[in-house]
Design a protein around this motif. Sequence first.
Motif, mmCIF file in Angstrom:
data_model
loop_
_atom_site.group_PDB
_atom_site.id
_atom_site.type_symbol
_atom_site.label_atom_id
_atom_site.label_comp_id
_atom_site.label_asym_id
_atom_site.label_seq_id
_atom_site.Cartn_x
_atom_site.Cartn_y
_atom_site.Cartn_z
ATOM 1 N N GLU A 293 -75.390 59.761 55.252
ATOM 2 C CA GLU A 293 -74.162 59.501 55.977
ATOM 3 C C GLU A 293 -72.885 59.624 55.264
ATOM 4 O O GLU A 293 -72.602 59.535 54.301
ATOM 5 N N PRO A 294 -72.028 60.744 55.695
ATOM 6 C CA PRO A 294 -70.815 61.046 55.265
ATOM 7 C C PRO A 294 -69.959 60.017 54.805
ATOM 8 O O PRO A 294 -69.248 60.267 53.676
ATOM 9 N N PHE A 295 -69.824 58.926 55.683
ATOM 10 C CA PHE A 295 -68.893 57.847 55.324
ATOM 11 C C PHE A 295 -69.259 57.246 53.687
ATOM 12 O O PHE A 295 -68.513 57.024 52.821
ATOM 13 N N ASP B 206 -66.066 56.977 63.155
ATOM 14 C CA ASP B 206 -65.921 58.115 61.883
ATOM 15 C C ASP B 206 -65.486 59.476 62.360
ATOM 16 O O ASP B 206 -65.964 60.025 63.248
ATOM 17 N N GLU C 143 -61.429 56.338 63.573
ATOM 18 C CA GLU C 143 -61.325 56.487 62.024
ATOM 19 C C GLU C 143 -61.446 55.458 61.279
ATOM 20 O O GLU C 143 -60.626 54.547 61.487
ATOM 21 N N TYR D 90 -65.397 62.454 61.122
ATOM 22 C CA TYR D 90 -66.014 63.603 60.053
ATOM 23 C C TYR D 90 -65.531 64.906 60.471
ATOM 24 O O TYR D 90 -65.004 65.077 61.850
ATOM 25 N N GLY E 227 -70.739 58.264 62.858
ATOM 26 C CA GLY E 227 -70.784 59.846 62.654
ATOM 27 C C GLY E 227 -71.885 60.596 62.903
ATOM 28 O O GLY E 227 -72.333 61.437 63.666
ATOM 29 N N THR E 228 -73.030 59.860 62.332
ATOM 30 C CA THR E 228 -74.167 60.563 62.141
ATOM 31 C C THR E 228 -75.038 60.356 63.563
ATOM 32 O O THR E 228 -75.736 61.281 64.017
ATOM 33 N N THR F 154 -66.401 66.573 63.789
ATOM 34 C CA THR F 154 -65.891 66.234 65.138
ATOM 35 C C THR F 154 -64.639 66.921 65.537
ATOM 36 O O THR F 154 -64.343 67.033 66.832
#
Length: 341
Positions: A71-73, A275, A291, A277, A248-249, A280
């Motif tokens: 997960e990029p977060f 999210d 965000e 990312y 976001g995932t 998006t």
Amino acid sequence: MSTIQDVARLAGVSPTTAKRALREPGKLTPETLARVRAAIAELHYEPDVRAGSLRGGQSRTVGLVVGSIVEPFFAAFARTAGRTLQAAGYTLIISENEYSARLELPELQRLYGQRVAAILLRPGYGPESREYLGRLRDRGVFLFEYDYRPPDSPFPGLTLDNAAAMRGAVAYLHGLGHTRIAALGTFDPLVFPEERSRTFPEAMRERGLSVPAAYGRVALPSEDTAYALTHDLLGLPEPPTALIALTGTQAVGAFRAIRERGLTLPGDLSLLTFDNYPWTALVDPPVTVIEQPVEAMAEEAARAVIRALEGGGVAPGHRVMPGRLIVRRSCAAPLLHPARR
């Protein structure tokens, strides 16, 4: 905290024999080894491998437990927290719990074995690690939670203001004319007990809307579950006209399913996600997002750890930080007669 001497007394052996049960178990008789292991289990004894380093001063190692390594977060959180801690002379060790307290427990034990002085924890769902977290605190490990706060948690922490963010998402979609809105995950007190899914039906009711029972699915915040759930929802006789991805995932999975069904955004369906990312803003149409201030969250969490380890005060309780709605082109008024595909 139990010592090897406590184990030896309970097992009726010498401290040397108790140590040998850990280091050279093959040199003990099965009966003696069984007594020592039973005493270890009863006392919750763990070798304090931190002791050697602490004789010369406090450990300079901090653990970071993330929910999902993909997960990029969490990647962004780890980078900022790591840089902040590194600048203060600390080393960061990263671990993953896959959103599960059951999987979190052995990871916490491994981190303690690595002599961490503090842990930045994204708590997993479930009760399995709570007792051990209390033991870590009693042993002097500073704990700071982020991204999710379990009910009645005694530890300081911070998260997004998830309730306000979800209410803002529902208000925005309702303002466009949507009444059939689905979130990609239904609140469950054991499996998925987080604030975004819990707030969603409340936010709908506050606007005079209801969530059809057919839209309810308990699902962890992953790409694959969101992909399958989106297909299920869009195959219903009365599918939602708008989807809210909780991460976001999840949005990646939803986006894949929407494209596979030959539907277009926002003509056939609106999509909003938590999210911001990079992808998006690059897809066509770019996706409307909420965000999270992930860098600010990570920096504040890391500075709380530094203050705690260096003798400063850390405010108790839990802090929330606001999200920001970024409107792009993936959301629009619903069609009067949406296409079914």
